[in-house]
Design a protein around this motif. Structure first.
Motif, PDB file in Angstrom:
ATOM      1  N   GLU A 199      -1.023 -11.509  -0.702  1.00 16.06           N
ATOM      2  CA  GLU A 199       0.120 -11.127   0.130  1.00 16.06           C
ATOM      3  C   GLU A 199       1.267 -10.616  -0.722  1.00 16.06           C
ATOM      4  N   LYS A 200       1.420 -11.239  -1.881  1.00 17.56           N
ATOM      5  CA  LYS A 200       2.549 -10.855  -2.725  1.00 17.56           C
ATOM      6  C   LYS A 200       2.153  -9.847  -3.785  1.00 17.56           C
ATOM      7  N   LEU A 201       0.920  -9.379  -3.732  1.00 15.22           N
ATOM      8  CA  LEU A 201       0.425  -8.402  -4.698  1.00 15.22           C
ATOM      9  C   LEU A 201       0.540  -8.916  -6.122  1.00 15.22           C
ATOM     10  N   LYS A 202       0.287 -10.199  -6.294  1.00 15.08           N
ATOM     11  CA  LYS A 202       0.353 -10.753  -7.645  1.00 15.08           C
ATOM     12  C   LYS A 202      -1.048 -10.858  -8.201  1.00 15.08           C
ATOM     13  N   PHE A 203      -1.451  -9.808  -8.881  1.00 15.20           N
ATOM     14  CA  PHE A 203      -2.814  -9.743  -9.394  1.00 15.20           C
ATOM     15  C   PHE A 203      -3.089 -10.887 -10.360  1.00 15.20           C
ATOM     16  N   GLY A 204      -2.173 -11.094 -11.277  1.00 19.34           N
ATOM     17  CA  GLY A 204      -2.363 -12.128 -12.285  1.00 19.34           C
ATOM     18  C   GLY A 204      -2.558 -13.489 -11.651  1.00 19.34           C
ATOM     19  N   ALA A 205      -1.746 -13.798 -10.637  1.00 25.17           N
ATOM     20  CA  ALA A 205      -1.853 -15.099  -9.984  1.00 25.17           C
ATOM     21  C   ALA A 205      -3.197 -15.226  -9.279  1.00 25.17           C
ATOM     22  N   ALA A 206      -3.639 -14.127  -8.665  1.00 23.09           N
ATOM     23  CA  ALA A 206      -4.930 -14.178  -7.965  1.00 23.09           C
ATOM     24  C   ALA A 206      -6.063 -14.414  -8.956  1.00 23.09           C
ATOM     25  N   VAL A 207      -6.011 -13.708 -10.079  1.00 27.28           N
ATOM     26  CA  VAL A 207      -7.076 -13.881 -11.075  1.00 27.28           C
ATOM     27  C   VAL A 207      -7.026 -15.293 -11.647  1.00 27.28           C
ATOM     28  N   THR A 208      -5.818 -15.800 -11.866  1.00 25.58           N
ATOM     29  CA  THR A 208      -5.684 -17.165 -12.376  1.00 25.58           C
ATOM     30  C   THR A 208      -6.373 -18.158 -11.437  1.00 25.58           C
ATOM     31  N   LEU A 211      -7.408  -7.048  -5.017  1.00 23.82           N
ATOM     32  CA  LEU A 211      -6.100  -6.743  -5.585  1.00 23.82           C
ATOM     33  C   LEU A 211      -6.065  -5.549  -6.537  1.00 23.82           C
ATOM     34  N   PRO A 212      -6.949  -5.488  -7.532  1.00 20.01           N
ATOM     35  CA  PRO A 212      -6.885  -4.296  -8.389  1.00 20.01           C
ATOM     36  C   PRO A 212      -7.102  -3.030  -7.577  1.00 20.01           C
ATOM     37  N   ALA A 213      -7.998  -3.110  -6.595  1.00 18.32           N
ATOM     38  CA  ALA A 213      -8.241  -1.943  -5.750  1.00 18.32           C
ATOM     39  C   ALA A 213      -6.977  -1.582  -4.986  1.00 18.32           C
ATOM     40  N   LEU A 214      -6.306  -2.625  -4.493  1.00 18.60           N
ATOM     41  CA  LEU A 214      -5.079  -2.383  -3.729  1.00 18.60           C
ATOM     42  C   LEU A 214      -4.004  -1.781  -4.622  1.00 18.60           C
ATOM     43  N   ALA A 215      -3.903  -2.299  -5.843  1.00 18.06           N
ATOM     44  CA  ALA A 215      -2.896  -1.796  -6.766  1.00 18.06           C
ATOM     45  C   ALA A 215      -3.115  -0.304  -7.023  1.00 18.06           C
ATOM     46  N   LEU A 216      -4.358   0.085  -7.135  1.00 15.59           N
ATOM     47  CA  LEU A 216      -4.635   1.470  -7.485  1.00 15.59           C
ATOM     48  C   LEU A 216      -4.592   2.405  -6.292  1.00 15.59           C
ATOM     49  N   PHE A 217      -5.002   1.931  -5.151  1.00 13.41           N
ATOM     50  CA  PHE A 217      -5.191   2.867  -4.045  1.00 13.41           C
ATOM     51  C   PHE A 217      -4.391   2.532  -2.800  1.00 13.41           C
ATOM     52  N   GLY A 218      -3.546   1.506  -2.880  1.00 12.06           N
ATOM     53  CA  GLY A 218      -2.692   1.220  -1.745  1.00 12.06           C
ATOM     54  C   GLY A 218      -3.491   0.744  -0.546  1.00 12.06           C
ATOM     55  N   PRO A 219      -2.787   0.498   0.557  1.00 13.28           N
ATOM     56  CA  PRO A 219      -3.472  -0.008   1.739  1.00 13.28           C
ATOM     57  C   PRO A 219      -4.277   1.085   2.439  1.00 13.28           C
ATOM     58  N   THR A 220      -5.464   1.345   1.972  1.00 14.67           N
ATOM     59  CA  THR A 220      -6.286   2.399   2.563  1.00 14.67           C
ATOM     60  C   THR A 220      -7.719   1.925   2.697  1.00 14.67           C
ATOM     61  N   ARG A 221      -8.508   2.746   3.399  1.00 13.24           N
ATOM     62  CA  ARG A 221      -9.932   2.444   3.502  1.00 13.24           C
ATOM     63  C   ARG A 221     -10.575   2.478   2.119  1.00 13.24           C
ATOM     64  N   PHE A 222     -10.071   3.353   1.276  1.00 16.50           N
ATOM     65  CA  PHE A 222     -10.677   3.501  -0.033  1.00 16.50           C
ATOM     66  C   PHE A 222     -10.586   2.208  -0.843  1.00 16.50           C
ATOM     67  N   LYS A 235       1.032 -12.767 -16.575  1.00 19.33           N
ATOM     68  CA  LYS A 235       1.859 -11.631 -16.957  1.00 19.33           C
ATOM     69  C   LYS A 235       1.051 -10.512 -17.636  1.00 19.33           C
ATOM     70  N   PRO A 236       0.258 -10.850 -18.665  1.00 14.67           N
ATOM     71  CA  PRO A 236      -0.519  -9.751 -19.262  1.00 14.67           C
ATOM     72  C   PRO A 236      -1.420  -9.043 -18.261  1.00 14.67           C
ATOM     73  N   LEU A 237      -1.977  -9.808 -17.321  1.00  8.16           N
ATOM     74  CA  LEU A 237      -2.841  -9.191 -16.309  1.00  8.16           C
ATOM     75  C   LEU A 237      -2.041  -8.251 -15.422  1.00  8.16           C
ATOM     76  N   ASP A 238      -0.873  -8.765 -14.988  1.00 12.27           N
ATOM     77  CA  ASP A 238      -0.020  -7.920 -14.152  1.00 12.27           C
ATOM     78  C   ASP A 238       0.383  -6.656 -14.904  1.00 12.27           C
ATOM     79  N   ASP A 239       0.719  -6.860 -16.176  1.00 11.20           N
ATOM     80  CA  ASP A 239       1.125  -5.708 -16.985  1.00 11.20           C
ATOM     81  C   ASP A 239      -0.011  -4.701 -17.089  1.00 11.20           C
ATOM     82  N   ALA A 240      -1.215  -5.235 -17.285  1.00 15.93           N
ATOM     83  CA  ALA A 240      -2.355  -4.337 -17.419  1.00 15.93           C
ATOM     84  C   ALA A 240      -2.546  -3.506 -16.158  1.00 15.93           C
TER      85      ALA A 240
END
Lengths: 372, 663, 341
Positions: free
Chosen positions: B291-300, B506-517, B374-379
């Motif tokens: 929900e918060k788009l926190k990739f690092g937290a999700a991976v953790t 999440l990584p998919a969302l980060a790259l392609f936004g809220p889309t079918r893709f 943090k490093p994950l989010d940065d990546a």
């Protein structure tokens, strides 16, 4: 060559076993049908068996197979009764029907006059626990238990105390020659040793009847011979009545007091080993016994002729049940005919030449006299 | 070469015949589409009668919850009992300090597995604590413990019954199949309707998914007991109970141990999804991170789940493995098993008492937390910025070039034409029976009035499967032919298949936004590992003799792949396709959480919007029907039985992310 | 046996494990900030609670946390104060707004701090079932509507005439088109659980638009930021109070004003969203428990600016809930002291 007189019909069964009243096991008109036809038949017929034709027709119409078809025989007390047949002949089904491990479709089975078909589940269990025991081709040992506990398993099932059953199991261990193996697990034993455990387990409950379902088929030939001798020894010592299933004719002839040959669920022939060899009922049996050396199976009874006044009276003397092979030596040492006695009476003589012909395998059916 | 050609040719010719039929079907379909486009379409309506009726059911349940006897005397008590259990286990765990729990876990591993495992277990749990997820992990553990306990409590007796009774097995097998093919996603809403939110719903949702393997494997174990052994016991006069207690259960013990282990693993893979209906714990952490788009937290949180999975797997795996030897070697030391167990007990007791005395508390000291977020989010941020143009182009290209045309065809064709085409495909690649099932499933989708959204979901599935298979086959063949590639891919696949599926969004969302893709990408990432593994195993399984013969005949590398390895690995490819489809569908619908529309979104909104409850339930059933349809089409003639034999027996269903390893 | 157990690659797992431990040891001297997951404090009492002696023990308070940062800010401050000043055990539960109400009868939820409307739920749970009580305004005034970046309005000022003629939006549909909206314009909605009339308004006004959901507040913010950075048109479902509005300049496209009952038919709505007076709702069970926390929540009231400040600290300033709450509490003692029982 002349034929000899038939042996007396009332001849006691078993190698040296005493005569007894009735048969230990008596099977009459036993049928086992597998498949949809079975339900059809039993629903229609109730307990009364339909005719063989009706059964065959039902199997044809509704599908199924006749594993055991109209089989009747008696097993006498103390004898080894061998059922011999190739795979698919119904012999294994038959032996399981005896204690209703497989429920027969029709027919009667009596154990010492008690109708087993009518026994309640509870009574049946009681019979299995105390009067029958069974030895299996693949041993059927419990892999999670040690040898001693495996042997004691049947006693445990019937509720013997731990001390009793372990003492008994220990005795059995010695009886089958597995001293020192008590603490092993089955998978640490050779096949022969495992089957010794199977035998010990079957003997532990001191049953009246042992059912052995191809017990040595999974073993290699040398071990198999040892085990056959073991069974002969045990039988000799313990006098258990045995029903022994095998597909090996030599084994059947070696062990059996009576041998029943089955084919496609039907009895082809029942008789003592020498009867089968001497007078096969049909080509099927003949095919089987062709390669069996007759001198190893037949007794003097089968080759003797009536004595006549001219026969020398100082020839070697042998009992009528002596296997021919056993007299070769004596026959070779003399040119006088061999005198055959039964119960101290002279019952016939055998010419030396005749023995040698039999040994050489030249004797044909006409030369051996079948008892009638 | 001729020899090889001769062995391969007939089968190949057969499949060419099928390809021809499929092409013909495709041409016919397109002609019909051009002529009939726009006729017989079923546009989506949010106020369709089915949805309103289902809303009515919801209203009825809400109105009668406190009065209807079924709720008051049956469902209510069930809920209360599970909630009570949850409370007890929670308070038990919170009584023990974190030090105590570490000691107990380590002691268990030491006593029943090995000292190495004990170190691994303690290390993993410490790592979870350091990641700052101790409390969440305990919450998840409570849910796991309860769902697994109930699964086993119900599953093992049923498994025993199924193992001993053919009729019961025949009766229960299709039910188990259905329980597992049904995406967890689909039954969450009805569950909350009946049991409300709270531990009960989460536990039951997990139970529905985790119990089938317990039943199946137990039954398998009982059936694996040699017939002769059972017969031997019966011949000795054993009663049914004696056969069960003294023969079947002891011999099946290890297999049942495996059932316990598998049930735990399945529960863990589903507990995350239960977070959608407010199950607390690591799943909640992941949902909140999404929900918060926190990739690092999700991976953790994902890593914590993987670590927890490993701990539980290692401790329970011993139940199905060989027992410990009587004397255990620890380095140069020889320790009797008994002594080791006493030491373990001592460690557990000292840990519990020590933790209590030191008042260490049930939560891991916050001061020790380490953030790897943090490093994950940065990546991710870096990838996002660097490839922004590229990702846009890719997304728009795939959307305009693949998604939109397929979606247009599926949604603007007459519905009966689509059904006819799907049934036709099923008939060609599978059987008439499959075609009937496919047609029925699609007609039910029509009747549920979710046709348009179902076709949109189907579009995403088709595109994802094509991409998944393309990538999966290339990587799988490569790995099968190259040890280094295989060695590199294996651990990546292992990790990828153990991470909770949500994490991929999440990584998919980060790259392609809220889309079918985004949904498609997540689905591809999620399913490729399983496909790679199946393809690799299949290609590796080709008999070396055939390879040798082909090499001797002078086959080039490409010829070897094309004419020998792939055709001979055909069965594995079919299994891989089937698994790929099933996994893709599970993930595509989760894409509803991150902007992919269609059925997945309908289900998600059904959880949270009362007015859309009906639509959500209809969509959930629609997903199940789509799953059945896709499964049937991709089964392939005659393959399925044997595949089910291997895969299905282990209870690998729609949401499993570890399907490949068993096949 | 044809059964392979699923296991992880042990070496990889061990390596990962020990890498984490090592990094922990390395960072041991300077404690790293915790990864806090709000609402996951599962049943822990605050050790440093300073309970007022005259008050009844507080017990456990289950606070529903709905998925937007503004609400998280409410919960952060209320939770912080309940723990620190009243010695309560605070359990935060991440739940959707409508689902939260389901928690009242079962005890899963004691408090909703920021309720947006939901007359139907209020009718059921408050009026009919009497398992919940309305505790009145939390001081925040809510607005929901359609927003576009200011640069877009500057370039196309006539879009504001939507207040009288919503169909003006159709003129711009092509500009708001995305890969997800087909040949229509896209209105980007947020979390699927949020209150929305958008489809009904599209139907009612006859707009050539498609509703696309971003999935969450954060995803919407991200999309807005990206569009603003690239100076691309974007049309979003948005709301205040909202900390993000201080970072980007959004303009509310107003529609014909809301009148009572104009949004009755959910699939056909011809008016804008109503104004929302955000209120607090608690379970009856909690209200009658005698806990001082009840009185505290009854008195809790702050402004949109207060909320935005805390929300901004939690998100863009990367503070934990507790840190952000502490900062606000330290800066505004007069506000919160009025809430104390």
């Amino acid at each position: 060559m002349t034929t000899v007189a038939a042996p007396p019909a009332t001849r006691p069964a078993g190698k040296g076993s005493p005569a007894a009243g009735g048969p230990t096991i008596s099977v009459r008109g036993l049928w086992k049908v597998f498949g949809p036809a079975e339900q059809r038949l039993t629903r229609r017929a109730g307990s009364a068996a339909p005719s063989a034709d009706q059964i065959e027709a039902a199997v044809r119409d509704h599908g199924g197979t006749v594993a055991v078809g109209d089989v009747s025989f008696d097993v006498r007390p103390g004898e080894v009764f061998v059922v011999m047949g190739l795979s698919g002949s119904g012999k294994s089904t038959l032996v399981r029907c005896l204690t209703r491990l497989i429920e027969p479709t029709f027919g009667e089975i009596d154990l010492d006059g008690e109708n087993i078909r009518k026994a309640s589940q509870e009574r049946l269990r009681e019979l299995r626990r105390r009067r029958f025991s069974m030895v299996f081709q693949n041993f059927g040992l419990l892999p999670h238990r040690r040898v001693l506990e495996n042997i004691a398993f049947g006693l445990e099932l019937r509720g013997e105390s731990k001390a009793t059953r372990l003492t008994r199991a220990d005795e059995m261990l010695g009886l089958v020659g597995l001293d020192g193996m008590a603490e092993r697990y089955p998978d640490e034993l050779s096949g022969g040793q495992q089957q010794r455990v199977g035998l010990a387990r079957a003997l532990a409950g001191d049953p009246e009847v042992m059912l052995l379902d191809e017990p040595f088929s999974a073993l290699d030939p040398l071990i198999r011979r040892d085990m056959q001798n073991e069974v002969i020894r045990l039988h000799h010592d313990l006098r258990k009545t045995m029903v022994f299933i095998t597909h090996d004719l030599a084994e059947a002839l070696k062990l059996g007091d009576h041998v029943m040959i089955m084919r496609a669920g039907k009895i082809v022939q029942i008789g003592r080993p020498e009867e089968l060899v001497a007078r096969p009922a049909d080509e099927y049996v003949e095919d089987f016994v062709r390669d069996i050396p007759k001198s190893h199976v037949l007794t003097l009874r089968w080759v003797m002729r009536p004595a006549n006044a001219n026969d020398p009276v100082d020839g070697p003397v042998f009992p009528v049940d002596t296997i021919i092979r056993m007299v070769i030596h004596a026959a070779a040492a003399t040119d006088k005919p061999i005198r055959v006695i039964e119960d101290g009476q002279l019952v016939g003589v055998v010419d030396r030449a005749h023995i040698l012909e039999t040994v050489a395998g030249q004797g044909n059916d006409a030369e051996v006299g079948p008892p009638t | 070469m001729t020899d090889i050609a001769a062995t391969v040719q007939p089968r190949f010719a057969l499949s060419l015949g099928r390809v021809g039929q499929l092409l013909a079907l495709g041409v016919l379909f397109l002609i019909a589409f051009v002529v009939l486009q726009g006729n017989g379409t079923l546009p989506h309506k949010d106020d369709s009668q089915v949805f309103l009726t289902l809303n009515g059911v919801r209203d009825w349940v809400d109105a009668n919850r406190s009065t209807n006897p079924v709720f008051v005397y049956v469902l209510g008590p069930i809920r209360a009992a599970i909630d009570g259990l949850d409370g007890i286990v929670t308070s038990l765990l919170s009584q023990a300090s974190w030090i105590g729990l570490l000691a107990v876990a380590g002691a268990l591993a030491l006593a029943f597995v090995s000292w190495r495992t004990a170190l691994l277990v303690i290390g993993s749990l410490l790592a979870i604590g350091l990641l700052g997820l101790w409390t969440e992990t305990l919450q998840t553990l409570v849910l796991i413990a309860n769902s697994v306990a109930l699964s086993l409590l119900i599953g093992i007796p049923l498994g025993i019954l199924a193992g001993r009774n053919d009729r019961f097995l025949a009766f229960i097998t299709p039910i188990l199949d259905f329980m597992q093919i049904m995406p967890t996603f689909a039954y969450l809403a009805p569950l909350t309707l009946i049991f409300l939110i709270g531990p009960a719903s989460a536990v039951i949702a997990t139970l529905i998914y985790a119990m089938p393997p317990a039943i199946r494997i137990t039954s398998l174990g009982i059936r694996g007991v040699p017939v002769q052994t059972v017969e031997a016991a019966e011949s000795l006069g054993a009663t049914d109970g004696q056969v069960l207690r003294k023969v079947q259960l002891p011999i099946a013990r290890r297999t049942i141990g495996l059932a316990v282990n598998q049930t735990i693993m399945m529960a863990l893979s589903i507990i995350v999804i239960a977070a959608l209906i407010n199950a607390p714990g690591l799943g909640e952490s992941i949902i909140v991170a999404i929900e918060k788009l926190k990739f690092g937290a999700a991976v953790t949180a994902g890593i914590a789940i993987v670590l927890l999975a490993m701990v539980l797997d290692r401790i329970t795996a011993s139940a199905s493995g060989a027992g410990l030897p009587a004397v255990i070697a620890i380095g140069p030391l020889r320790v009797p098993r008994r002594t080791l167990r006493i030491i373990a007990l001592a460690i557990a007791v000292v840990g519990l008492l020590g933790g209590a005395l030191a008042s260490a508390g049930s939560s891991f000291p916050a001061a020790w937390h380490v953030s790897i977020a943090k490093p994950l989010d940065d990546a991710v941020r870096w990838v996002e910025l660097t490839f922004a143009g590229l990702t846009d182009a890719l997304k728009n290209g795939v959307s305009a070039g693949l998604l939109d045309p397929i979606q247009t065809v599926l949604t603007t064709s007459p519905w009966w034409l689509v059904i006819a085409a799907a049934a036709g495909i099923a008939a060609i690649v599978n059987s008439t029976r499959a075609a009937v099932v496919v047609a029925v499933a699609l007609v039910l989708i029509v009747l549920l009035q979710v046709w348009e959204h179902a076709m949109q979901t189907l579009t995403m599935v088709i595109v994802s499967v094509v991409l998944t298979m393309a990538i999966g086959i290339v990587l799988g063949v490569w790995a099968a032919r190259n040890r280094v590639v295989s060695a590199v891919l294996r651990p990546i696949n292992d990790a990828a298949q153990t991470l909770p599926s949500f994490v991929y969004l999440l990584p998919a969302l980060a790259l392609f936004g809220p889309t079918r893709f985004t949904a498609i990408l997540a689905a591809v990432i999620y399913s490729v590992p399983a496909v790679v593994r199946l393809v690799e195993d299949g290609v590796r399984g080709v008999s070396p003799t055939v390879i040798e013969a082909a090499t001797a005949a002078g086959a080039s590398r490409l010829q070897m792949i094309r004419k020998v390895q792939l055709p001979m690995a055909r069965r594995s490819l079919l299994v891989a396709t089937n698994q790929g489809v099933v996994l893709v569908l599970a993930m595509v619908v989760l894409g509803g959480l991150v902007g992919a529309q269609a059925l997945g979104f309908d289900v998600v909104s059904g959880f949270s919007q009362r007015n859309f409850f009906g639509r959500g339930v209809a969509a959930a059933i629609g997903i199940v029907l789509l799953g059945v349809m896709l499964d049937r089409i991709t089964q392939g003639t005659g393959q399925r039985r044997s595949v089910r034999g291997v895969v299905g027996r282990l209870g690998v269903g729609l949401n499993s992310n570890r399907a490949s390893r068993e096949a | 046996m044809g059964l392979n157990r699923r296991t992880l690659s042990p070496t990889a797992a061990m390596l990962a494990t020990f890498a984490i431990i090592l990094s922990a040891c390395g960072g041991g001297a300077t404690p790293a900030p915790s990864i806090s997951t709000p609402g996951a404090s599962g049943g822990e009492a605050s050790a440093s609670a300073v309970a007022a002696a005259s008050l009844a023990p507080c017990g456990t308070v289950n606070i529903a946390v709905n998925p937007w940062v503004g609400y998280e800010a409410d919960a952060a401050v209320v939770g912080y104060l309940l723990q620190q000043k009243l010695g309560c055990t605070v359990v935060k539960k991440n739940i959707d707004e409508q689902t939260s109400w389901q928690g009242f009868p079962t005890g899963e939820v004691d408090v909703i701090l920021e309720n947006w409307g939901h007359e139907d739920l209020a009718a059921k749970y408050i009026t009919a079932d009497k398992v919940a009580q309305d505790l009145g305004s939390n001081g925040n005034e809510g607005v929901i509507g359609w927003y576009v970046p200011k640069f877009f309005v500057d370039a196309n000022p006539d879009i504001l005439t939507a207040k009288t003629d919503p169909t003006i939006l159709n003129k711009y549909a092509a500009q708001f088109k995305t890969s997800e909206s087909g040949d229509k314009g896209q209105i980007l909605d947020g979390d699927p659980s949020f209150v929305t009339n958008d489809q009904g308004m599209i139907n009612g006004f006859g707009l050539n638009y498609k509703v696309v959901y971003s999935g969450s507040e954060a995803a919407s913010n991200k999309a807005i930021q990206a569009a603003v950075d690239a100076q691309k048109p974007i049309l979003v479902y948005y709301y205040t109070p909202n900390w993000f509005s201080s970072k980007v300049d959004l303009v509310h496209i107003e529609f014909p004003a809301w009148t009572p009952g104009c949004d009755k038919v959910a699939t056909n709505i011809k008016c804008d969203y109503p104004p929302y007076h955000l209120n607090k709702v608690v379970s009856t069970k909690f209200a009658t428990s005698g806990s001082p926390a009840f009185t505290f929540i009854q008195k809790f009231k702050w402004t949109n600016d207060d909320q935005n400040a805390v929300a901004a600290d939690i998100t863009s300033n990367g503070m934990s809930d507790d840190d952000a709450a502490k900062k606000w509490v330290d800066a505004n003692p007069s506000v919160w002291q009025a809430w104390m029982p």
